[in-house]
Write a protein that holds these residues in place. Structure first.
Motif, PDB file in Angstrom:
ATOM      1  N   GLU A 172      -7.993  -2.956  -6.131  1.00  0.00           N
ATOM      2  CA  GLU A 172      -6.832  -2.418  -6.153  1.00  0.00           C
ATOM      3  C   GLU A 172      -6.164  -3.463  -5.357  1.00  0.00           C
ATOM      4  N   ILE A 173      -6.432  -3.827  -3.973  1.00  0.00           N
ATOM      5  CA  ILE A 173      -5.609  -4.638  -3.025  1.00  0.00           C
ATOM      6  C   ILE A 173      -5.735  -6.096  -3.838  1.00  0.00           C
ATOM      7  N   SER A 231     -15.963   3.997   0.060  1.00  0.00           N
ATOM      8  CA  SER A 231     -15.345   3.342  -0.527  1.00  0.00           C
ATOM      9  C   SER A 231     -14.476   2.244  -0.252  1.00  0.00           C
ATOM     10  N   PHE A 232     -14.180   1.221  -1.154  1.00  0.00           N
ATOM     11  CA  PHE A 232     -13.354   0.257  -0.491  1.00  0.00           C
ATOM     12  C   PHE A 232     -12.265  -0.108  -1.528  1.00  0.00           C
ATOM     13  N   MET A 233     -11.044  -0.343  -1.178  1.00  0.00           N
ATOM     14  CA  MET A 233      -9.889  -0.578  -2.029  1.00  0.00           C
ATOM     15  C   MET A 233      -9.788  -2.033  -2.757  1.00  0.00           C
ATOM     16  N   ALA A 283     -16.428   9.181   8.491  1.00  0.00           N
ATOM     17  CA  ALA A 283     -15.066   9.619   7.531  1.00  0.00           C
ATOM     18  C   ALA A 283     -15.426  10.399   6.382  1.00  0.00           C
ATOM     19  N   PHE A 284     -14.202  10.920   6.127  1.00  0.00           N
ATOM     20  CA  PHE A 284     -14.678  11.683   4.686  1.00  0.00           C
ATOM     21  C   PHE A 284     -14.364  10.773   3.576  1.00  0.00           C
ATOM     22  N   HIS A 325       3.141   0.892  -3.607  1.00  0.00           N
ATOM     23  CA  HIS A 325       2.632   0.433  -4.716  1.00  0.00           C
ATOM     24  C   HIS A 325       1.263   0.779  -5.296  1.00  0.00           C
ATOM     25  N   SER A 326       0.599   1.426  -4.281  1.00  0.00           N
ATOM     26  CA  SER A 326      -0.893   1.651  -4.475  1.00  0.00           C
ATOM     27  C   SER A 326      -1.053   2.863  -4.858  1.00  0.00           C
ATOM     28  N   ILE A 327      -2.090   3.362  -4.956  1.00  0.00           N
ATOM     29  CA  ILE A 327      -2.638   4.660  -5.408  1.00  0.00           C
ATOM     30  C   ILE A 327      -2.240   5.572  -4.345  1.00  0.00           C
ATOM     31  N   LEU A 328      -2.131   5.158  -3.115  1.00  0.00           N
ATOM     32  CA  LEU A 328      -1.801   5.901  -1.760  1.00  0.00           C
ATOM     33  C   LEU A 328      -0.334   6.333  -1.982  1.00  0.00           C
ATOM     34  N   ALA A 348      -8.442   1.860   4.471  1.00  0.00           N
ATOM     35  CA  ALA A 348      -7.336   2.217   3.644  1.00  0.00           C
ATOM     36  C   ALA A 348      -7.584   3.525   2.776  1.00  0.00           C
ATOM     37  N   PHE A 349      -8.797   3.181   2.053  1.00  0.00           N
ATOM     38  CA  PHE A 349      -9.089   4.542   1.161  1.00  0.00           C
ATOM     39  C   PHE A 349      -9.213   5.774   1.871  1.00  0.00           C
ATOM     40  N   HIS A 350      -9.532   5.808   2.911  1.00  0.00           N
ATOM     41  CA  HIS A 350      -9.798   7.152   3.910  1.00  0.00           C
ATOM     42  C   HIS A 350      -8.464   8.010   3.743  1.00  0.00           C
ATOM     43  N   LEU A 389       0.741  -1.178   0.229  1.00  0.00           N
ATOM     44  CA  LEU A 389       0.172  -0.053  -0.037  1.00  0.00           C
ATOM     45  C   LEU A 389       0.800   1.157  -0.077  1.00  0.00           C
ATOM     46  N   LEU A 393      -2.565  -5.979  -6.157  1.00  0.00           N
ATOM     47  CA  LEU A 393      -1.485  -5.908  -5.534  1.00  0.00           C
ATOM     48  C   LEU A 393      -1.164  -7.421  -4.950  1.00  0.00           C
ATOM     49  N   ARG A 423      -6.734   8.299   1.238  1.00  0.00           N
ATOM     50  CA  ARG A 423      -6.587   8.999  -0.049  1.00  0.00           C
ATOM     51  C   ARG A 423      -7.810  10.247   0.157  1.00  0.00           C
ATOM     52  N   HIS A 452     -11.942   0.790  -6.797  1.00  0.00           N
ATOM     53  CA  HIS A 452     -12.131   1.261  -5.440  1.00  0.00           C
ATOM     54  C   HIS A 452     -13.711   1.326  -5.546  1.00  0.00           C
TER      55      HIS A 452
END
Lengths: 298, 298
Positions: B166-167, B161-163, B118-119, A174-177, A210-212, A171, B170, A214, B145
């Motif tokens: 993407e995960i 949202s949920f990653m 959460a935002f 290698h991720s979007i984060l 995890a997305f939060h 994460l 990975l 971002r 996502h």
């Protein structure tokens, strides 16, 4: 009669070698980039001599113990897993003999398998767990693939692995984060850790939390420097909750860690309301091989 | 009086363009590798002409709506997020006008933000959710996502949202599991999915269950071809559990998916005991822009 020990924690990418005196004191240590993946087939006696030859010359009477991936399919010789529950003596008794280049015998310690609920394996961590000397308790060994193990009546009864360190790396790098993440400065580390521990308590789970990282950065609510600490704290807290669900109340909990991991796991355990003892991996390893060597001699 | 529509779902890597007749029927569609990341600053009117110029020539009277990342900071113009709860008319009213290369006006639809717990943010998915025409219900939009959104009284009240996608990528392509994973053959896909859904029910959580793909293959209990399906099912099931924790009982649930994702989410929802309606992303998008165009005209 106790003898000195030469003990290697011989993993995939690295080997740590210790010379341990009769009284358990560490007389010498070396870390070498001679993990098993760098050793060609048939090259283990020579690799051992390169890593620990000076210890052999200093103490030719020392017993030699090798733990970790050196006992895997891709290692020196495959030492079959010992099934849990397993006592220190049962682990020692399953050690396999190999021969060093001067004809001396060395012992490759086996790993453990566990088939409670799901199948799991470890190699090397069993030695550190033995080194804690627990009668009843739980050991937490953070890492790329963290291990948690339950000990009852002096035997390792079951354990579980968590991909925490590896998923953190994926994460973070290698991720979007990774595009949003920067090196922590100022309060970033503390702020990220605080947010990550809080996020682990929210109901949406890891994939959501995890997305939060971002949306919080894009929304101007978190600095890019807090992304790494956020992910670390979130993942460690999720690991701890998973271990608690598997192993119960985690009374008499022992953390085997040093450096950054001792800090991040210590904070996450405290946030989860869990007291714990702390032992460094080196101390646990040295105590473990010392205990297992007694089992060999018996 | 309804007019025809030219509507683009214009994302980061790709644009999907539709010509929609007065009666809502799709008269033409195109997919172009002209995502916003390929468009230089100031190049959007020309890129639009390249993607949808033939639709403009065919129906010069058509209204033009652009949804998705085209309204982001890196797009044509940044259309500020509309805060939830938001009705279709509120979303349409926040559309921003831009000018095509022939002087015609087009509308960039805004994304949504949500600050409940959460935002979180979305761009493009709001249009598909509107297209479902829900009064009360929950929408699930799987993807890199994934988005889950709650609709009450015809307004999108909150979302998460949920990653997941993407995960999955990975783990499947870049983790230690990728070395064990092979293409599914025979029963691998069904077996992996069955194991993954079961693993999601065990108490250790995602970080623990992901590692079991490794130990199960090394232990000879699962084929390498089942690793990908196992991870997919595990992650989707974890996403569903997270969404259930956030949004409650998920009565009147609608899945917006086609192809492989319709299958994997459909199976995981069924395993979780959740009935759901199914709409393709294309149908949802076309219905959504048709509905939002009415809000613009109002």
């Amino acid at each position: 009669m106790p003898t000195p020990l030469i003990a290697l924690d011989w993993g995939t990418t690295r080997a740590r070698a210790f010379l341990v005196g009769e009284d358990g004191a560490v007389l010498g240590k070396r870390v070498a980039d001679r993990g098993i993946q760098s050793v060609p087939s048939g090259g283990f006696p020579a690799a051992f001599a390169q890593i620990a030859g000076e210890f052999r010359q200093a103490r030719p009477d020392a017993a030699v113990l090798l733990a970790g991936m050196v006992g895997s399919r891709n290692g020196w010789v495959e030492a079959p897993y010992v099934a849990c529950p397993a006592s220190p003596d049962e682990i020692a008794a399953a050690g396999l003999a190999v021969t060093l280049d001067d004809g001396t015998r060395a012992t490759i310690l086996p790993g453990l398998s566990c088939d409670e609920g799901a199948f799991d394996v470890m190699r090397g961590e069993e030695t550190l767990i033995v080194g804690l000397g627990l009668t009843d308790g739980v050991a937490c060994l953070p890492g790329t693939h963290s291990k948690w193990a339950e000990v009852k009546g002096g035997r390792i009864t079951r354990f579980a692995s968590f991909m925490t360190g590896e998923i953190y790396g994926l994460l973070r790098e290698h991720s979007i984060l990774s595009r949003l993440a920067t090196e922590p400065v100022g309060d970033d580390a503390a702020e990220g850790a605080r947010r990550g521990l809080a996020a682990a308590q929210r109901p949406g789970g890891l994939l959501n939390a995890a997305f939060h990282a971002r949306s919080d950065v894009l929304g101007g609510r978190m600095q890019g420097g807090a992304v790494g600490p956020y992910l670390s704290a979130l993942l460690v807290a999720q690991e701890i909750e998973g271990a608690r669900a598997l192993f119960g109340d985690l009374a008499n909990l022992h953390l085997v860690a040093d450096g950054v991991l001792a800090g991040s796991y210590g904070r996450a355990l405290a946030a989860a309301g869990l007291d714990h003892g702390l032992t460094t991996p080196e101390d646990a390893f040295v105590a473990g091989v010392t205990r297992l060597a007694r089992g060999l001699a018996a």
